[in-house]
Design a protein around this motif. Structure first.
Motif, PDB file in Angstrom:
ATOM      1  N   THR A 358       0.848  -1.210   0.000  1.00  0.00           N
ATOM      2  CA  THR A 358       0.000   0.000   0.000  1.00  0.00           C
ATOM      3  C   THR A 358       0.872   1.245   0.000  1.00  0.00           C
ATOM      4  O   THR A 358       0.536   2.255  -0.605  1.00  0.00           O
ATOM      5  N   HIS A 359       2.026   1.155   0.642  1.00  0.00           N
ATOM      6  CA  HIS A 359       2.959   2.280   0.675  1.00  0.00           C
ATOM      7  C   HIS A 359       3.452   2.626  -0.734  1.00  0.00           C
ATOM      8  O   HIS A 359       3.327   3.759  -1.201  1.00  0.00           O
ATOM      9  N   GLU A 360       3.989   1.635  -1.408  1.00  0.00           N
ATOM     10  CA  GLU A 360       4.575   1.902  -2.726  1.00  0.00           C
ATOM     11  C   GLU A 360       3.494   2.246  -3.762  1.00  0.00           C
ATOM     12  O   GLU A 360       3.737   3.031  -4.673  1.00  0.00           O
ATOM     13  N   ILE A 361       2.326   1.630  -3.612  1.00  0.00           N
ATOM     14  CA  ILE A 361       1.237   1.992  -4.526  1.00  0.00           C
ATOM     15  C   ILE A 361       0.838   3.456  -4.301  1.00  0.00           C
ATOM     16  O   ILE A 361       0.460   4.167  -5.236  1.00  0.00           O
ATOM     17  N   GLY A 362       0.957   3.926  -3.060  1.00  0.00           N
ATOM     18  CA  GLY A 362       0.690   5.349  -2.787  1.00  0.00           C
ATOM     19  C   GLY A 362       1.635   6.238  -3.584  1.00  0.00           C
ATOM     20  O   GLY A 362       1.224   7.209  -4.212  1.00  0.00           O
ATOM     21  N   HIS A 363       2.911   5.874  -3.587  1.00  0.00           N
ATOM     22  CA  HIS A 363       3.877   6.634  -4.406  1.00  0.00           C
ATOM     23  C   HIS A 363       3.490   6.560  -5.879  1.00  0.00           C
ATOM     24  O   HIS A 363       3.498   7.556  -6.602  1.00  0.00           O
ATOM     25  N   ALA A 364       3.215   5.335  -6.309  1.00  0.00           N
ATOM     26  CA  ALA A 364       2.943   5.127  -7.734  1.00  0.00           C
ATOM     27  C   ALA A 364       1.702   5.907  -8.168  1.00  0.00           C
ATOM     28  O   ALA A 364       1.687   6.537  -9.232  1.00  0.00           O
ATOM     29  N   CYS A 386       6.594  13.316  -0.746  1.00  0.00           N
ATOM     30  CA  CYS A 386       6.317  12.022  -1.388  1.00  0.00           C
ATOM     31  C   CYS A 386       5.814  11.005  -0.370  1.00  0.00           C
ATOM     32  O   CYS A 386       4.908  10.227  -0.646  1.00  0.00           O
ATOM     33  N   GLU A 387       6.460  11.004   0.779  1.00  0.00           N
ATOM     34  CA  GLU A 387       6.106   9.979   1.768  1.00  0.00           C
ATOM     35  C   GLU A 387       4.731  10.224   2.398  1.00  0.00           C
ATOM     36  O   GLU A 387       4.166   9.328   3.014  1.00  0.00           O
ATOM     37  N   ILE A 388       4.204  11.424   2.245  1.00  0.00           N
ATOM     38  CA  ILE A 388       2.818  11.634   2.707  1.00  0.00           C
ATOM     39  C   ILE A 388       1.884  10.766   1.869  1.00  0.00           C
ATOM     40  O   ILE A 388       0.978  10.116   2.394  1.00  0.00           O
ATOM     41  N   HIS A 389       2.113  10.752   0.555  1.00  0.00           N
ATOM     42  CA  HIS A 389       1.208   9.980  -0.320  1.00  0.00           C
ATOM     43  C   HIS A 389       1.245   8.499   0.027  1.00  0.00           C
ATOM     44  O   HIS A 389       0.227   7.826   0.046  1.00  0.00           O
ATOM     45  N   SER A 390       2.452   7.984   0.282  1.00  0.00           N
ATOM     46  CA  SER A 390       2.591   6.556   0.534  1.00  0.00           C
ATOM     47  C   SER A 390       2.076   6.190   1.921  1.00  0.00           C
ATOM     48  O   SER A 390       1.269   5.269   2.077  1.00  0.00           O
ATOM     49  N   MET A 391       2.518   6.928   2.932  1.00  0.00           N
ATOM     50  CA  MET A 391       2.133   6.560   4.294  1.00  0.00           C
ATOM     51  C   MET A 391       0.655   6.824   4.557  1.00  0.00           C
ATOM     52  O   MET A 391       0.021   6.108   5.322  1.00  0.00           O
ATOM     53  N   PHE A 488      20.589  11.645   4.688  1.00  0.00           N
ATOM     54  CA  PHE A 488      19.572  12.596   5.170  1.00  0.00           C
ATOM     55  C   PHE A 488      18.164  12.307   4.675  1.00  0.00           C
ATOM     56  O   PHE A 488      17.229  13.019   5.025  1.00  0.00           O
ATOM     57  N   TYR A 489      18.015  11.247   3.864  1.00  0.00           N
ATOM     58  CA  TYR A 489      16.658  10.828   3.516  1.00  0.00           C
ATOM     59  C   TYR A 489      16.193   9.912   4.644  1.00  0.00           C
ATOM     60  O   TYR A 489      16.435   8.729   4.602  1.00  0.00           O
ATOM     61  N   TYR A 490      15.604  10.450   5.659  1.00  0.00           N
ATOM     62  CA  TYR A 490      14.995   9.604   6.668  1.00  0.00           C
ATOM     63  C   TYR A 490      14.021  10.376   7.536  1.00  0.00           C
ATOM     64  O   TYR A 490      12.930   9.906   7.818  1.00  0.00           O
ATOM     65  N   ASP A 492      12.415  12.509   6.580  1.00  0.00           N
ATOM     66  CA  ASP A 492      11.271  12.626   5.669  1.00  0.00           C
ATOM     67  C   ASP A 492      10.129  11.676   6.049  1.00  0.00           C
ATOM     68  O   ASP A 492       8.961  12.049   6.008  1.00  0.00           O
ATOM     69  N   TYR A 493      10.487  10.432   6.395  1.00  0.00           N
ATOM     70  CA  TYR A 493       9.448   9.466   6.756  1.00  0.00           C
ATOM     71  C   TYR A 493       8.703   9.906   8.024  1.00  0.00           C
ATOM     72  O   TYR A 493       7.514   9.685   8.152  1.00  0.00           O
ATOM     73  N   THR A 494       9.445  10.483   8.943  1.00  0.00           N
ATOM     74  CA  THR A 494       8.796  10.870  10.194  1.00  0.00           C
ATOM     75  C   THR A 494       7.919  12.098   9.987  1.00  0.00           C
ATOM     76  O   THR A 494       6.824  12.178  10.539  1.00  0.00           O
TER      77      THR A 494
END
Ligand code: ZN
Length: 559
Positions: A358-364, A386-391, A488-490, A492-494
């Motif tokens: 579901t996460h990666e489909i959110g990105h896609a 980007c990670e808002i869409h996936s998470m 430094f890409y991390y 971002d997830y939080t």
């Protein structure tokens, strides 16, 4: 248009001569342009070229990840790494021209201001003087990928890679969890020197590049590279402090709850991945079954998700099964000249499959929704957005989890929420560690291990490692791919998780309203910076006071 499938996707292999000729033509067209229409045409022609190049790069990179043992794919990737800095140089040069010699107002009327902020960050991140360093940086990243993909761990009569063995972390048998952890971390112990060496070279190289670009340290350069145009390291430090004050106490309680539920006195690191004594809820079928269930789910959700997913399946735009030689992790990439995304993952039969999926489909889905954005710079936003869409899609799919977990769905939702909250302290720890590393680039390997121990004490004070030596010494970060591959890409997830939790709350109140806001946010792609996108979707920026308090409060009630 007929549906394009993956095997039809191609892009010409660029070389430096043809690229230089192409760029000479773009400059000539730009210089000759007399009217606004002609100037836009020049920009669009260049942008088409960028999309094609990015498609070629994505294909090359994807094939290598699909089979890291294939020599042809490896050579192609090496070649891509070789020429990438030259292409960057040409692109940056074009951006410099557009930044310095364009009627800014006229272009802003067409594209808004964000693209200029992005290009300025690109200019700050690159000078031809670092070209060889960038090639070397890519080589070191490939070394880490190959080294970690080559792990062959003997366990329970089988051979597993680092991805494959993860599933045992959720085994109901505590001994299996412990033994599989031990095999994993013994491998890291044995490879410590090689892993340390790669990282040490990376830190020195990245720091040297920062100095050549007149940055104070690689932290500064890292922020430019991540295109962080509307917040700085001070904001990030305040956010980490807020997580420490507001989320860490809740996390300690959640870990205690987890220990009680499992019936163990001491929760060791090998117990952290399991939340129920009989095992976490797991999907009730295999890969093919999951795709069928997913279609039903997306059809019910509306917002165009159903048709989008049908396109992903029929276009063969997903590779989700784990196999030997395949690189670890999950990601979404895209072929921007076709407007099509691609999802890569490593299913292993656990609930993580549903989450990664579901996460990666959110990105896609976002990549697809915004495929017609005016500029290739706007196809994807910066990573925290980007990670808002996936998470958020992970939460928006909650009402349909019965399709995957049956009666285990409610328990899945609880565990998912618990883990989402527990992730925040870990995520900021990874971020804090990297700040420490790049602020003291001459530290020794032991000192770096000490830094990791320090952030563990700050953000993960419950962690207990028993006799797993590599972890006791502070070596857990070596499994965290981003630290090697995407500095430094991390955080971002939080930041995104803090937004996704707000979507969770909104969906609990009004699922239609939440879905509508979500789909609109996806369509915006990267046309605005992070906080503007978040606020535009009715979210509170994670940097605003009180943002965490509300979600922590609600989550505490729920759990
Ligand atoms: Zn993601």
């Amino acid at each position: 248009m007929d549906q394009i499938s993956f095997d039809q996707i191609t892009a010409p292999t660029p070389d430096t001569d043809s690229a230089e000729a192409a760029y000479a033509a773009f400059h000539a067209q730009w210089d000759a342009a007399q009217t606004a229409t002609e100037r836009l045409a020049a920009i669009h022609r260049w942008d088409e070229y960028c999309r094609e190049f990015s498609t070629w790069q994505a294909l090359t990179d994807l094939r290598f990840n699909q089979d890291t043992t294939n020599d042809e794919y490896k050579r192609a990737r090496d070649y891509s790494d070789e020429i990438d800095p030259k292409l960057t140089e040409l692109a940056v040069d074009m951006k410099r021209t557009l930044l310095n010699h364009s009627p800014r107002g006229e272009l802003e009327a067409e594209f808004g201001t964000q693209v200029f902020a992005l290009w300025e960050a690109d200019l700050l991140s690159f000078e031809p003087v670092i070209e060889r360093d960038l090639v070397q940086e890519k080589k070191l990243e490939a070394e880490y990928i190959e080294l970690t993909a080559s792990a062959e761990l003997e366990f329970q009569g089988g051979t597993h890679n680092l991805e494959g063995i993860r599933k045992f972390r959720e085994d109901p048998d505590r001994n299996v969890r412990y033994e599989s952890s031990k095999v994993t971390w013994d491998w890291f112990s044995a490879k410590r020197e090689a892993l340390d060496d790669i990282y040490d070279q990376q830190v020195r190289l990245r720091t040297a590049m920062a100095r050549k670009l007149d940055c104070k340290d690689f932290v500064e350069l890292g922020y430019h590279r991540m295109h962080r145009v509307d917040y700085d390291r001070g904001d990030v430090a305040r956010y980490r402090a807020a997580v420490r004050e507001q989320v860490v106490p809740l996390a300690i309680e959640l870990r205690q709850q987890q220990a009680d539920r499992l019936g163990v006195d001491t929760l060791y690191s090998w117990d952290e991945g399991i939340h129920d004594p009989d095992g976490n809820p797991a999907p009730q079928g295999d890969h093919d079954w999951m795709l069928g269930q997913a279609q039903e789910m997306f059809d019910s959700m509306g917002g165009g998700l159903g048709n989008f997913f049908r396109l992903m399946v029929s276009g063969n735009l997903m590779d989700l099964k784990n196999r030997q030689g395949k690189a670890g992790g999950g990601f979404c990439t895209s072929f921007s000249s076709y407007g099509l995304p691609y999802v890569f993952a490593n299913f292993n039969g656990t609930k993580g499959d549903v989450e990664v999926f579901t996460h990666e489909i959110g990105h896609a889905f976002q990549g697809y929704q915004s495929r017609n954005q005016r500029l290739s710079d706007y196809l994807w936003p910066t990573y925290e957005s980007c990670e808002i869409h996936s998470m958020s899609l992970e939460f928006l799919t909650w009402p349909y989890m019965e399709l995957f977990f049956g009666e285990g769905a409610e328990r899945f939702r609880q565990v998912h929420l618990t883990q989402s909250l527990l992730f925040l302290p870990y995520g900021v720890a990874v971020d804090h560690f990297q700040h420490m590393v790049y602020e003291a680039p001459n530290a020794t390997s032991d000192e770096r291990f000490g830094m990791w121990q320090e952030v563990e004490r700050m953000y993960l004070p419950w962690r207990k490692f028993g006799d797993l030596e590599h972890l006791q010494r502070g070596g857990q970060w070596q499994l965290q791919r981003h630290i090697y591959l995407h500095p430094f890409y991390y955080i971002d997830y939080t930041l995104a998780q803090t937004c996704a939790l707000q979507f969770w709350l909104r969906a609990e109140q009004d699922v239609d309203e939440a879905m509508e806001a979500y789909v609109s946010l996806c369509a915006r792609g990267g046309e605005a910076p992070f906080q503007e996108l978040a606020r535009g979707a009715g979210l509170i920026s994670p940097f605003d006071d009180g943002c965490l308090a509300a979600v922590v409060e609600e989550a505490r009630k729920r759990l």
